[in-house]
Structures are given as C-alpha cells and as structure tokens.
Write an enzyme that holds these catalytic residues in place. Sequence first.
Site, PDB file in Angstrom:
ATOM      1  N   ASP A   1      29.511 -74.981  32.236  1.00 13.26           N
ATOM      2  CA  ASP A   1      28.063 -75.174  32.173  1.00 13.26           C
ATOM      3  C   ASP A   1      27.688 -76.603  32.526  1.00 13.26           C
ATOM      4  OD1 ASP A   1      25.377 -74.878  31.774  1.00 13.26           O
ATOM      5  OD2 ASP A   1      25.488 -74.678  29.597  1.00 13.26           O
TER       6      ASP A   1
ATOM      7  N   ASP B   1      22.657 -75.823  38.321  1.00 14.74           N
ATOM      8  CA  ASP B   1      23.118 -75.396  36.999  1.00 14.74           C
ATOM      9  C   ASP B   1      24.090 -74.223  37.111  1.00 14.74           C
ATOM     10  OD1 ASP B   1      23.432 -74.849  34.307  1.00 14.74           O
ATOM     11  OD2 ASP B   1      21.520 -73.789  34.133  1.00 14.74           O
TER      12      ASP B   1
END
Length: 378
Positions: free
Chosen positions: A66, A248
Amino acid sequence: MPLTKLERTGSYLQGASHADRERASFLKSQPSSGPKTIPASNLAYVQYTASVGVGSPATYYDLVVDTGSSITFVGTGKKYVRTSTSVPTGQKVNVTYGTGFFTGVEYYDTVTLAENFVITKQSIGDALQFADFDGVDGIIGFGPVDLTQGTQNPDTNALVPTIMDNALKQGLIKKQILGISFAPATTSNDTNGALTYGGIDETLYTGEITYAPVTETQPAGFFWGINVTHSTYGSKTLISRSTAGIVDSGTTLVMLADDFFAKYLDAIPGAYFDTNVGLTVIPSSSVAKMNHLNFTIGGHVFSLDTAAQLIPLDQNTIWGGQTGVQYGVVSNFGADSGAGLDFIIGQKFMEKYYVIFDADENRVGFAYTDHTFSKYSS
C-alpha cells in the site's frame, strides 16, 4: 523466502469497486547495500501482497502493498506472534482507511523483507480490532512518513518511521526508492509482481523513466501525489488543465472525479455506471471501437489501451458481476473535481507500467514494460 498463496472462492471481489470509491473519498541480519527485489502476489485480481517476516524466529504474513498509507501492521488474518525481539512501546495505534480500520498496540520488532535483508526495531501494529481485511494479514505501508502523524496515542503528534525510513537508516539501502512492478494476472492468485527496495530493477521496464514531482496541491501532496496536465479518451478531452491526484497501489481501479468520468462515459456509446456492481458497463457493440485513455504526466503521454480498460469476461463472477457483461476498470469518486485530489492511478494502471516512488527526490517515475500494450480478447 516463503510465499503463501491464498486461494479464494465465490464473489470475493464483489464490492471491491465500492471500496475504491470510499477509499478515494477518504484520501481527499547482515545489511546489504540494495537494491533488493522480492516477489509480490496478485490476490484475487484486486490487490498485491508481499510475504513479510516479523519476529525472531520470523512468522511470515501476507501484507497488502500500500503506497497510500504508511503504518505497517499484522494480525487481521494470522495473529501477531510475539518473540524475544517484540518490545511493547506503550502506544496505542488507530488507523482508518477508505474502507476498514484497525486499532491495536504498537511493538518494535525485527522485520525480514528478504534473506539477509532485515530491519530491527521496526514499528509494527498488532491489530486487536479491525474490519474489511478479508484474506490478508495486514498492510505494509509505503506512503510518506507524514501520514503516520495522529495514528498513535498518547503520542498523537509523533511521526512513526516507516519500513523505508528504517531500511535507509540501518544501511540496508542507499537510496529511499521503491520500484513496483505489477502485471495483469492470469489466475486469481498470481505471483507476477515485484518490489525493489532501494532502487530500480532495470530488467522490469523498457526505455526511459519519466518523472513527475510530488504535487504541492493538498490533500494529494500528503500522499504520492502528482499532477496530470492533460487527459484524453481518443480525441475527446477529459482533463484540460493541470490537476492533482495520487498514485496508490492500494486502490484497485483507475478513479476519476465525477465530471471527468462523465466525459469518459459520454465518449463510449451506450456506456453507463452500474451502481449495483459498482463498475462501468461497456456495451459489446462499443468494445471494438474503443480508444486509448491517455494521461500526460511529466510531459509524456501514458496510455491505457482497450485491454487495459476492460475486465476480462472470465473474471465477472469473482468481481460480483453478471455473466457476459463487459465491465471496465475506470470509475468515479462520487464528487466533482476541484478539491485537490481529482484522480487516483491505482493498481490497474500500475499493471501496465513500472512505477518508482522516490522519496530522496520527492518524485514518482513511470516507465513502459513488455506488457504496457496488449491485444484485447473476450
């Protein structure tokens, strides 16, 4: 390095696109010199995980890769196993994500990223309460360290050194750079990705790297935020001015602000957004005539071809969709542009390009790969 493959059955992905939308709203023991490349696994088409060891002897956890958050924690699947290297800090940890959250306590512990690539005294959250982390053991956070402020109690203003911070400080890497290679998965559990700590892996991309500075526009600038200066679908302009968004790996889809997304839908005859599934529907009659979706970043155009914009039909059930319906990977935020975070370049974009997160130079890089362009087949 042990790498446990996780098998999923049923509609594991149903709701994944809704989760992206909520996330988008919320986001508004010998040191080596590095770089070090380790494998990453595509789990059920929607996220990448890496096997990370914690403790000594190490227990291995499958953690979501992440770049949109910065705290590393375990315990949402396999529970945290404390060893002689586990030292409680007295801090409570609480992190809320676009969907899901965890609360728990902080430990300093030994973290094994690869053979002879070991970090000591790394902050690790032990998740005691959590939601929406099905099939994974936690997260390894690669976002900027500033995102850690406010996650601890009682030291609410403290910054928590990240995995990359400590790898640099402890001499495991010479540069605070993370290279990420994703690729379209051929199965629901495909070890086809790679993470490079401390630099780039020249075998994983082709041509030159194009860099864009981290944007000064907030809130995108708190993350790995960049500016897209222009975007088109074929000859139709979607984004006509420089606008900020983020890169992201924790978001599955390519997300656009609603006004940009409306232009995308209008350019594809018959396309519409299915609110039940949470995905764009592309009529089969329009697929053959689809154009490239283009983003200008750092003065260069990066395109998603037809195949990159579509979900393979044989994945429909696992995404929670209907058999025979063609769904797409481009979706919307639920809000118009102008709030300082107008797009998210998520996993489905990153599966086509090599991406470099360079904290030393405060920039994000993109390069072509041997799977940037592919031929669509139903």
